[in-house]
Motif scaffolding. Structure first.
Motif, PDB file in Angstrom:
ATOM      1  N   GLY A 608       0.609  -1.100  -0.014  1.00  0.00           N
ATOM      2  CA  GLY A 608      -0.045   0.103   0.012  1.00  0.00           C
ATOM      3  C   GLY A 608       0.837   1.322   0.044  1.00  0.00           C
ATOM      4  O   GLY A 608       2.126   1.221   0.135  1.00  0.00           O
ATOM      5  N   LEU A 609      -0.053   2.490  -0.315  1.00  0.00           N
ATOM      6  CA  LEU A 609       0.691   3.634  -0.364  1.00  0.00           C
ATOM      7  C   LEU A 609       0.363   4.180   0.868  1.00  0.00           C
ATOM      8  O   LEU A 609      -0.838   4.487   1.459  1.00  0.00           O
ATOM      9  N   TYR A 610       1.177   5.254   1.731  1.00  0.00           N
ATOM     10  CA  TYR A 610       1.120   6.048   2.791  1.00  0.00           C
ATOM     11  C   TYR A 610       1.495   7.504   2.705  1.00  0.00           C
ATOM     12  O   TYR A 610       2.745   7.330   2.284  1.00  0.00           O
ATOM     13  N   SER A 611       0.688   8.237   2.921  1.00  0.00           N
ATOM     14  CA  SER A 611       1.331   9.880   2.958  1.00  0.00           C
ATOM     15  C   SER A 611       1.084  10.549   4.152  1.00  0.00           C
ATOM     16  O   SER A 611       0.153  10.176   4.917  1.00  0.00           O
ATOM     17  N   GLN A 612       1.895  11.397   4.498  1.00  0.00           N
ATOM     18  CA  GLN A 612       1.850  12.334   5.703  1.00  0.00           C
ATOM     19  C   GLN A 612       2.356  13.723   5.208  1.00  0.00           C
ATOM     20  O   GLN A 612       3.069  13.940   4.420  1.00  0.00           O
ATOM     21  N   PRO A 613       1.573  14.765   5.926  1.00  0.00           N
ATOM     22  CA  PRO A 613       2.219  15.933   5.521  1.00  0.00           C
ATOM     23  C   PRO A 613       3.610  16.140   6.464  1.00  0.00           C
ATOM     24  O   PRO A 613       4.022  15.438   7.144  1.00  0.00           O
ATOM     25  N   PRO A 614       4.418  17.472   6.040  1.00  0.00           N
ATOM     26  CA  PRO A 614       5.612  17.733   6.860  1.00  0.00           C
ATOM     27  C   PRO A 614       5.374  17.828   7.859  1.00  0.00           C
ATOM     28  O   PRO A 614       4.129  18.362   8.627  1.00  0.00           O
ATOM     29  N   ASP A 627       6.521  25.658   1.046  1.00  0.00           N
ATOM     30  CA  ASP A 627       6.178  24.817  -0.248  1.00  0.00           C
ATOM     31  C   ASP A 627       6.517  23.249  -0.443  1.00  0.00           C
ATOM     32  O   ASP A 627       6.689  22.797  -1.311  1.00  0.00           O
ATOM     33  N   LEU A 628       6.818  22.646   0.834  1.00  0.00           N
ATOM     34  CA  LEU A 628       7.004  21.343   0.679  1.00  0.00           C
ATOM     35  C   LEU A 628       5.893  20.184   0.393  1.00  0.00           C
ATOM     36  O   LEU A 628       4.827  20.918   0.545  1.00  0.00           O
ATOM     37  N   GLU A 629       6.196  19.357  -0.224  1.00  0.00           N
ATOM     38  CA  GLU A 629       5.331  18.311  -0.696  1.00  0.00           C
ATOM     39  C   GLU A 629       4.807  17.527   0.227  1.00  0.00           C
ATOM     40  O   GLU A 629       5.885  17.370   1.331  1.00  0.00           O
ATOM     41  N   ALA A 630       3.884  16.685   0.098  1.00  0.00           N
ATOM     42  CA  ALA A 630       3.845  15.416   1.089  1.00  0.00           C
ATOM     43  C   ALA A 630       4.521  14.285   0.891  1.00  0.00           C
ATOM     44  O   ALA A 630       4.943  13.942  -0.234  1.00  0.00           O
ATOM     45  N   GLU A 631       4.951  13.783   2.063  1.00  0.00           N
ATOM     46  CA  GLU A 631       5.827  12.727   2.140  1.00  0.00           C
ATOM     47  C   GLU A 631       5.201  11.639   1.654  1.00  0.00           C
ATOM     48  O   GLU A 631       4.016  11.315   2.187  1.00  0.00           O
ATOM     49  N   ARG A 632       5.563  10.695   0.712  1.00  0.00           N
ATOM     50  CA  ARG A 632       4.697   9.525   0.209  1.00  0.00           C
ATOM     51  C   ARG A 632       5.922   8.243   0.547  1.00  0.00           C
ATOM     52  O   ARG A 632       6.681   8.179   0.033  1.00  0.00           O
ATOM     53  N   GLY A 633       5.034   7.162   1.153  1.00  0.00           N
ATOM     54  CA  GLY A 633       5.875   6.039   1.353  1.00  0.00           C
ATOM     55  C   GLY A 633       5.189   4.840   0.729  1.00  0.00           C
ATOM     56  O   GLY A 633       3.851   4.882   0.692  1.00  0.00           O
ATOM     57  N   VAL A 634       5.840   3.773   0.538  1.00  0.00           N
ATOM     58  CA  VAL A 634       5.252   2.516  -0.001  1.00  0.00           C
ATOM     59  C   VAL A 634       5.517   1.452   1.264  1.00  0.00           C
ATOM     60  O   VAL A 634       6.754   1.346   1.612  1.00  0.00           O
ATOM     61  N   HIS A 635       4.597   0.731   1.820  1.00  0.00           N
ATOM     62  CA  HIS A 635       4.546  -0.404   2.663  1.00  0.00           C
ATOM     63  C   HIS A 635       4.592  -1.504   1.996  1.00  0.00           C
ATOM     64  O   HIS A 635       3.438  -1.963   1.347  1.00  0.00           O
ATOM     65  N   TYR A 636       5.334  -2.667   2.246  1.00  0.00           N
ATOM     66  CA  TYR A 636       4.983  -4.021   1.789  1.00  0.00           C
ATOM     67  C   TYR A 636       5.351  -5.009   2.833  1.00  0.00           C
ATOM     68  O   TYR A 636       6.445  -4.900   3.567  1.00  0.00           O
ATOM     69  N   THR A 637       4.762  -6.135   2.921  1.00  0.00           N
ATOM     70  CA  THR A 637       4.968  -6.910   4.112  1.00  0.00           C
ATOM     71  C   THR A 637       4.237  -8.394   3.598  1.00  0.00           C
ATOM     72  O   THR A 637       3.361  -8.366   2.701  1.00  0.00           O
ATOM     73  N   ILE A 638       5.074  -9.221   4.001  1.00  0.00           N
ATOM     74  CA  ILE A 638       4.780 -10.862   3.617  1.00  0.00           C
ATOM     75  C   ILE A 638       5.102 -11.589   4.959  1.00  0.00           C
ATOM     76  O   ILE A 638       6.409 -11.363   5.266  1.00  0.00           O
ATOM     77  N   GLY A 656       9.241  -4.119   4.219  1.00  0.00           N
ATOM     78  CA  GLY A 656      10.093  -3.210   3.759  1.00  0.00           C
ATOM     79  C   GLY A 656       9.209  -1.777   3.425  1.00  0.00           C
ATOM     80  O   GLY A 656       8.079  -1.756   3.366  1.00  0.00           O
ATOM     81  N   LYS A 657      10.161  -0.686   3.415  1.00  0.00           N
ATOM     82  CA  LYS A 657       9.170   0.612   3.412  1.00  0.00           C
ATOM     83  C   LYS A 657      10.268   1.266   2.298  1.00  0.00           C
ATOM     84  O   LYS A 657      11.613   1.404   2.422  1.00  0.00           O
ATOM     85  N   SER A 658       9.678   1.992   1.611  1.00  0.00           N
ATOM     86  CA  SER A 658      10.390   3.042   0.792  1.00  0.00           C
ATOM     87  C   SER A 658       9.602   4.466   1.043  1.00  0.00           C
ATOM     88  O   SER A 658       8.324   4.580   0.947  1.00  0.00           O
ATOM     89  N   LEU A 659      10.526   5.615   0.862  1.00  0.00           N
ATOM     90  CA  LEU A 659       9.811   6.838   1.224  1.00  0.00           C
ATOM     91  C   LEU A 659      10.510   7.787   0.244  1.00  0.00           C
ATOM     92  O   LEU A 659      11.503   7.739  -0.061  1.00  0.00           O
ATOM     93  N   ALA A 660       9.406   8.701  -0.490  1.00  0.00           N
ATOM     94  CA  ALA A 660       9.904   9.846  -1.588  1.00  0.00           C
ATOM     95  C   ALA A 660       9.369  10.895  -1.017  1.00  0.00           C
ATOM     96  O   ALA A 660       8.459  11.107  -0.130  1.00  0.00           O
ATOM     97  N   ASN A 661       9.998  12.144  -1.294  1.00  0.00           N
ATOM     98  CA  ASN A 661       9.492  13.587  -1.218  1.00  0.00           C
ATOM     99  C   ASN A 661       9.566  13.810   0.543  1.00  0.00           C
ATOM    100  O   ASN A 661       8.934  14.818   0.737  1.00  0.00           O
ATOM    101  N   ALA A 662      10.739  13.136   0.970  1.00  0.00           N
ATOM    102  CA  ALA A 662      10.881  13.506   2.447  1.00  0.00           C
ATOM    103  C   ALA A 662      11.443  14.963   2.561  1.00  0.00           C
ATOM    104  O   ALA A 662      12.488  15.122   1.776  1.00  0.00           O
ATOM    105  N   ALA A 663      11.030  15.482   3.504  1.00  0.00           N
ATOM    106  CA  ALA A 663      11.783  16.702   3.857  1.00  0.00           C
ATOM    107  C   ALA A 663      13.291  16.466   4.301  1.00  0.00           C
ATOM    108  O   ALA A 663      13.417  15.759   5.238  1.00  0.00           O
TER     109      ALA A 663
END
Length: 845
Positions: A608-614, A627-638, A656-663
């Motif tokens: 899934g995709l997970y977002s949060q404000p700065p 003018d920061l953007e929302a941080e966007r993360g992807v979670h994957y679990t097995i 695993g988790k990946s994060l993009a647009n992080a401050a």
């Protein structure tokens, strides 16, 4: 005699033709008692298992599936019993037909009897002797034991003594009906057969009253929505050594949760920053889960029904967060009679009272206050160079009113709050930073009031409507250069409908709104760059910001849960969020599965995709970037859950988790949305519950969390990364009301950026460090052995508990952070408290 403590309820869920006229449901004609799991019986566990039964036109059960498992051997016992059931078949228009029903099998210890060996027979008369105990094995004084010959008159009654004992002598051989009653406990009814000359020894265990009535005729398919959900029960919370019975402290012993720095009440979940984890109290965020020092939480543990840890890949119900969720659910106040307790230890004292409101509601009020401010003046040396102008003090409270408006509608109102205050003066400046001197003070407080209206609608739908209002303040000073004052008033609203859309599916729709104002007043240098060794504050530019901001976050979500085949459940949903702080709109799709390959093995996974404000300070003008953007993360679990043996369960999760647009720190803008992150890891948890009254688990997490702050830069270890996290928790109840427990903890030290040298700043007469590679070394690992010894007894009409809880019993020196000399030529480690014993006494009515 064998224990057969079961009760049953048939739950009809008709096939699509069930609504047709002339349909008669099947009726149970031959019931089979399930064998009570021995391990669960010895631990005093009860459960309900919901099964799906296929009944053919002859009334035989042709297939049985577990749809709401309970674990601990209950599922297997219920399956075996239901396979042997016989029914009068369902009929349509008078003709027998095949049918499918949901059947709830309830296991209860209200008839739990533990017979001892009988002595040689004596002629003619018999004896019945025994003890009445609570579910923890403590004697119940004053319980009334009534005895009747089955089908005839009453023999008489006895009251138990202070050891819980009772005796009936010279009884004629017969079958007897036994009824045991005690204030605050459910009435137990069972039968005993006394042969001529027999002497029967029994133990009856009673279960406490107070569980809120819940209809067992709900016709819904229960499908787990969250891929990984780890739950702490009240017994688990109170018995974890090193926590002094504090519930939220016990969460740190679960897989995926890192050890926080000393004296900081933080949750570091799966390599995320503490701000990335959401802490909820009855579905609403609380701003301050811990008091100052992190040694106590702001919620009375005795009011907590359970704590769920959702470390990742959680459902669309939770949003605006990319780390994990700690969900604290409070219990319903008990309605049988008045209850209360007084709990006193070396740091604080707490009190709780519960009062029923007729037979449809109850009120509970709890409060706690520390008295460190009364103890420290007597032990703090006058020549320490440090003077308290306000000794540390905290208090908190919770007040719950719960009322059943009707048979299907309940209302709960909760008010809660906390306050922490500390002020001191440092007479001499730190040798490597003249700005660290003078007055230091902090004040944290919050007040929250919330309501929840729960309605059970026709067809098995459930509607929950819950508004809340939260006021919080965080203010303080740190020497002459730093002042902060944040005050907020936020309204939150959650409105959710969970409804069946067929025999194998449910749809959940909800809104999650947050709106209000935040008043910010800050005077401070630029926040330190986590990639570098912190510079002295002295000589840095001090910036100021004073403004009031309004924000509105609007979330809406929909989720479909399906059970397309036996043992297989699928969830798919999406969440929309408007993030008012930055004016961004995001959509987060998420999906998961759970497959019960066989009775002992469950496989599961999620993506899934997970977002949060700065974070707030990252967008404050002058300090950060609006003018920061929302941080966007992807979670994957097995992962999988495997019941290795009756008392042992293994839970393994790859995540695993990946994060993009992080401050990330920026030379020109303070912060920029250029950061990337990645975390991979393995969580294992081995839960051991043997037949003896014991408990324990081993949890181990292996993970790596990294960040990259700008394109082209190499990845560095994240400042909260901990490679190895090990917790071993074990405890047992001993004869005489004693209880013994231990907890062993090991964790890798946090990454640090070492100093490669220093330059002298002649303008301000300080040395400024030159940093080596970011995160290229670690502080030494953490190790602690915590012990807990408790003694329970009854006296003067109350239940007493004396507890000795010792943190770091081996007096191991645990480095927490590095302290440098004034010119950075040498360094040493600041260490945590070498040993922290806590002695507490509790009296409960």
């Amino acid at each position: 005699m064998r224990s057969r403590a079961v009760a049953l309820f048939a739950v009809l869920f008709a096939a699509p033709a069930a609504a047709q006229e002339g349909l008669e449901p099947p009726e149970l004609s031959s019931f089979v008692h399930a064998e009570y799991p021995r391990e669960a019986e010895s631990l005093g566990l009860e459960a309900e298992v919901v099964l799906r039964l296929d009944v053919d036109a002859t009334g035989a059960v042709t297939a049985v599936e577990v749809v709401e498992p309970a674990g601990n051997g209950f599922d297997e016992a219920a399956l075996a019993a239901c396979r042997a059931f016989r029914f009068d078949p369902a009929r349509r228009g008078g003709a027998p037909i095949a049918s499918r029903i949901l059947y709830r099998y309830r296991f209860t210890l209200e008839e739990l009897v533990e017979p001892a060996e009988r002595e040689p027979e004596r002629p003619q008369v018999s004896e019945l002797r025994g003890w009445v105990l609570d579910r923890l094995g403590e004697p119940i004084e004053g319980a009334q034991v009534m005895l009747r010959v089955a089908g005839a008159g009453e023999v008489g009654g006895r009251a138990t003594d202070d050891t819980g004992a009772f005796a009936f002598d010279e009884l004629p051989p017969a079958q007897y009906e036994v009824e045991v009653a005690a204030g605050g406990f459910r009435v137990l009814q069972t039968r005993e057969v006394l042969a001529a000359g027999a002497e029967l020894r029994v133990r009856y265990r009673l279960r406490e009253e107070g569980a809120r009535y819940e209809s067992v005729t709900r016709s819904r398919v229960a499908i787990e929505r969250d891929v990984v959900r780890r739950t702490l029960t009240p017994d688990d919370m109170r018995r974890v050594p090193g926590t002094s019975g504090d519930a939220l402290q016990a969460v740190q012993a679960l897989p995926g949760v890192a050890r926080p720095p000393f004296a900081l009440g933080l949750f570091i979940v799966r390599g995320s920053a503490p701000d990335d984890t959401l802490v909820l109290l009855d579905d609403h965020p609380i701003p301050l889960p811990y008091h100052l020092g992190g040694l106590a939480t702001v919620v009375t543990s005795d009011l907590i029904e359970k704590i769920d840890l959702l470390p990742g890949s959680f459902s669309v119900r939770h949003g605006r967060i990319s780390g994990g969720v700690v969900d604290v659910q409070l219990r319903t106040p008990r309605r049988d009679r008045m209850h209360g307790f007084l709990d006193v230890d070396l740091v604080d004292a707490g009190v709780l009272g519960e009062v029923p409101l007729g037979d449809r509601g109850a009120v509970a009020i709890a409060a706690r206050r520390s008295y460190i401010d009364a103890v420290l003046p007597a032990i703090f040396p006058d020549d320490a160079g440090l003077a308290f102008t306000q000794f540390p003090v905290y208090w908190d409270y919770q007040a719950i009113a719960d009322y059943d408006i009707s048979s299907g509608t309940g209302l709960r109102v909760l008010a809660s709050g906390s306050d922490d205050e500390l002020a001191l003066r440092l007479d001499e400046a730190a040798q490597n930073d003249p700005a660290i001197r003078g007055s230091f003070s902090t004040h944290f407080a919050h007040q929250q009031v919330q309501a929840r209206l729960t309605s059970r609608l026709a067809g098995g739908a459930i509607h929950r409507f819950s508004p809340a209002l939260t006021w919080s303040v965080t203010e303080g000073d740190a020497g002459p250069s730093i002042h902060f004052d944040f005050e907020s008033l936020l309204a939150t609203l959650r409105d959710e409908l969970d409804a069946p859309i067929g025999p194998h599916a449910r749809l959940r729709l909800g809104v999650d709104v947050q709106t209000g104002a935040i008043d910010t007043n800050v005077r401070a240098p630029q926040p330190p760059d986590p990639r570098e060794t912190q510079n002295p504050i002295y000589g840095q530019e001090v910036k100021s910001y004073d403004d009031e901001r309004f924000l509105t976050n609007i979330g809406a979500y929909a989720e479909l849960a399906l059970e397309p085949a036996a043992g297989l459940s699928l969830t798919a949903g999406a969440r929309f969020d408007h993030l008012g702080l930055i004016g961004a709109n995001v959509v987060d799709p998420r999906a998961g599965f759970r497959w019960q390959a066989h009775s002992r093995l469950v496989m599961k996974g999620g993506l899934g995709l997970y977002s949060q404000p700065p974070r707030g300070f990252e967008v404050v003008p002058g300090f950060g970037n609006p003018d920061l953007e929302a941080e966007r993360g992807v979670h994957y679990t097995i992962g999988l859950e495997h019941k290795l043996a009756e008392p042992v369960t293994l839970d393994v999760q790859l995540f695993g988790k990946s994060l993009a647009n992080a401050a990330a720190p920026s030379e020109t803008e303070g912060f920029a949305s250029t950061g990337l992150g990645r975390t991979v890891g393995l969580e294992t948890m081995l839960v051991f519950r043997p037949r003896l009254p014991a408990f324990g688990w081993i949890s181990y997490t292996l993970s790596k969390s990294e960040r990259r702050d700008a394109p082209g830069e190499p990845y560095r270890l994240f400042e909260y990364d901990q490679t190895h996290i090990l917790s071993v928790v074990a405890g047992t109840m001993l004869p005489g009301g004693f209880e013994l427990g231990c907890r062993l903890r090991y964790a890798s030290g946090f990454p640090e950026t070492p100093v490669a040298g220093a330059v002298y700043d002649a303008d301000f007469d300080v040395y400024r460090p030159l940093s080596a590679a970011s995160g290229s070394s670690r502080i030494p690992p953490f190790f602690s052995l915590d012990l807990r010894l408790a003694k329970r007894w009854r006296a003067w009409g109350a239940r007493w508990t004396l507890t000795l809880d010792v943190q770091n019993a081996t007096v191991h020196s645990n480095p927490e952070r590095r302290i440098y000399a004034y010119d950075y030529s040498d360094s040493t480690f600041a260490t945590g408290i070498p040993i922290l014993p806590s002695l507490g006494l509790r009296a409960e009515m």
